[in-house]
Design a protein around this motif. Structure first.
Motif, PDB file in Angstrom:
ATOM      1  N   GLU A  51       0.848  -1.190   0.000  1.00  0.00           N
ATOM      2  CA  GLU A  51       0.000   0.000   0.000  1.00  0.00           C
ATOM      3  C   GLU A  51       0.883   1.239   0.000  1.00  0.00           C
ATOM      4  N   ARG A  52       0.515   2.197  -0.807  1.00  0.00           N
ATOM      5  CA  ARG A  52       1.288   3.438  -0.891  1.00  0.00           C
ATOM      6  C   ARG A  52       1.348   4.136   0.464  1.00  0.00           C
TER       7      ARG A  52
ATOM      8  N   ARG B 116       1.550   2.841   3.372  1.00  0.00           N
ATOM      9  CA  ARG B 116       2.566   2.210   4.231  1.00  0.00           C
ATOM     10  C   ARG B 116       3.972   2.641   3.829  1.00  0.00           C
TER      11      ARG B 116
END
Length: 164
Positions: free
Chosen positions: A129-130, A132
Motif C-alpha cells: 500500500e502506498r 505504508r
C-alpha cells in the motif's frame, strides 16, 4: 590520540551511517516500483529480470541492517573522543548523544521492522500500500533529519571554545 579518535569517529560515521541514510531513503520508492508479477517470479526475489524488483528492495534492507550494526562504532568512538577532549558534559555533546539515541531507536523500532514487513509482502507477491511506504518514508526522513542535526552539532559545537 584525540586526533586519531576523532578521525576514526568521523570515518565510522561516514562509512556506517551514510549507507543507512541513503539505502533507507531509497527503500520506500523501490518497494512501490516492484510489480506484483516480479514479486511472484522467484522465491529468492533476485532473478535475471529483477531490475527494480524484490532483489533490489532486499538489498536495500540488507544494507540498512548490516550498516546499522556497524554504526555502533560511531557512538563508541564518539564517547572515546569526548573523554579524550574533556567535553563529555558539554551541552552540544549531550544533545548530540540524545539525538543519536533517538535516531538509533527510530531505526530499530520503526524503520527496519517496517522494511521487513514490506519485504515480506513483496516476497509473497502482494502489492504494498502506498500509505505504508509513505509512513516508512516519513520515519526515514525523521531519522535522516536527526543525523543531519547531529552532524551540524558536531561541526558547530555551540558554546565550545573551538566552535565557529
Amino acid at each position: 590520540m584525540t586526533k586519531i579518535l576523532l578521525s576514526l569517529h568521523v570515518l565510522a560515521a561516514i562509512v556506517a551511517v551514510g549507507p543507512v541514510t541513503v539505502a533507507a531513503s531509497m527503500f520506500p520508492a523501490a518497494a512501490r516500483r516492484v510489480p506484483v508479477a516480479a514479486a511472484v517470479g522467484g522465491a529468492d526475489g533476485a532473478g535475471a529480470g529483477d531490475a527494480g524488483g524484490v532483489g533490489t528492495v532486499r538489498l536495500l534492507h540488507r544494507i540498512c541492517r548490516v550498516y546499522a550494526g556497524l554504526g555502533i562504532a560511531v557512538p563508541v568512538l564518539g564517547f572515546a573522543t569526548a573523554v579524550a577532549m574533556g567535553v563529555l558534559s558539554d551541552a552540544w555533546l549531550v544533545a548530540s548523544i540524545t539525538l543519536t539515541a533517538v535516531a538509533a531507536g527510530l531505526l530499530a523500532a520503526f524503520v527496519l521492522p517496517r522494511q521487513e514487513e514490506l519485504l515480506e509482502e513483496l516476497a509473497d507477491g502482494r502489492p504494498v500500500e502506498r500509505a505504508r511506504t509513505a509512513r516508512l518514508a516519513v520515519f526515514t526522513g525523521v531519522f535522516n533529519l536527526l543525523w543531519a542535526t547531529v552532524t551540524v552539532l558536531m561541526i558547530v559545537r555551540p558554546g565550545s571554545t573551538t566552535g565557529a
